[in-house]
Design a protein around this motif. Sequence first.
Motif, PDB file in Angstrom:
ATOM      1  N   GLN A   1       0.873  -1.172   0.000  1.00 31.33           N
ATOM      2  CA  GLN A   1       0.000   0.000   0.000  1.00 31.33           C
ATOM      3  C   GLN A   1       0.906   1.217   0.000  1.00 31.33           C
ATOM      4  O   GLN A   1       1.390   1.635   1.052  1.00 31.33           O
ATOM      5  N   GLY A   2       1.151   1.737  -1.207  1.00 31.58           N
ATOM      6  CA  GLY A   2       2.094   2.852  -1.333  1.00 31.58           C
ATOM      7  C   GLY A   2       3.496   2.355  -1.020  1.00 31.58           C
ATOM      8  O   GLY A   2       3.974   1.400  -1.617  1.00 31.58           O
TER       9      GLY A   2
ATOM     10  N   THR B   1       4.356   1.185   2.008  1.00 34.98           N
ATOM     11  CA  THR B   1       4.296   0.288   3.167  1.00 34.98           C
ATOM     12  C   THR B   1       3.712  -1.068   2.759  1.00 34.98           C
ATOM     13  O   THR B   1       3.188  -1.228   1.660  1.00 34.98           O
ATOM     14  N   ARG B   2       3.802  -1.996   3.656  1.00 37.31           N
ATOM     15  CA  ARG B   2       3.211  -3.311   3.449  1.00 37.31           C
ATOM     16  C   ARG B   2       2.283  -3.616   4.611  1.00 37.31           C
ATOM     17  O   ARG B   2       2.615  -3.358   5.766  1.00 37.31           O
ATOM     18  N   GLN B   3       1.135  -4.161   4.297  1.00 33.35           N
ATOM     19  CA  GLN B   3       0.154  -4.544   5.303  1.00 33.35           C
ATOM     20  C   GLN B   3       0.138  -6.069   5.413  1.00 33.35           C
ATOM     21  O   GLN B   3       0.011  -6.768   4.411  1.00 33.35           O
ATOM     22  N   VAL B   4       0.262  -6.576   6.638  1.00 31.97           N
ATOM     23  CA  VAL B   4       0.241  -8.017   6.865  1.00 31.97           C
ATOM     24  C   VAL B   4      -1.200  -8.497   6.840  1.00 31.97           C
ATOM     25  O   VAL B   4      -2.080  -7.911   7.467  1.00 31.97           O
ATOM     26  N   GLN B   5      -1.439  -9.563   6.101  1.00 32.97           N
ATOM     27  CA  GLN B   5      -2.743 -10.217   6.032  1.00 32.97           C
ATOM     28  C   GLN B   5      -2.568 -11.667   6.469  1.00 32.97           C
ATOM     29  O   GLN B   5      -1.608 -12.326   6.076  1.00 32.97           O
ATOM     30  N   ILE B   6      -3.490 -12.142   7.291  1.00 36.13           N
ATOM     31  CA  ILE B   6      -3.486 -13.534   7.735  1.00 36.13           C
ATOM     32  C   ILE B   6      -4.668 -14.226   7.083  1.00 36.13           C
ATOM     33  O   ILE B   6      -5.804 -13.771   7.200  1.00 36.13           O
ATOM     34  N   GLY B   7      -4.393 -15.321   6.402  1.00 32.12           N
ATOM     35  CA  GLY B   7      -5.447 -16.078   5.743  1.00 32.12           C
ATOM     36  C   GLY B   7      -5.707 -17.387   6.462  1.00 32.12           C
ATOM     37  O   GLY B   7      -4.786 -18.009   6.979  1.00 32.12           O
TER      38      GLY B   7
END
Length: 74
Positions: free
Chosen positions: A20-21, A23-29
Amino acid sequence: MDPDTLIRRWYVHRIRLDSQGTTRQVQIGTEAFARPTEWFGLSECAMTQRGLSTPAVTHRGVPHRTAVVPAQSP
């Protein structure tokens, strides 16, 4: 993930990083047997006595394992 592992474990967690721009956003699946992977932000997840928990596990009917699954002998 191979189907045999999902059958034995009921579900697995996956991790991804979304850009995101700058930065990085952590996602948990959470991937459960015969269900698609559902993705959640870290703020939606929690550490419990059983380990990492996502809304898919706590609110969507993915069952918890109450005992450790024994390893299969070769």
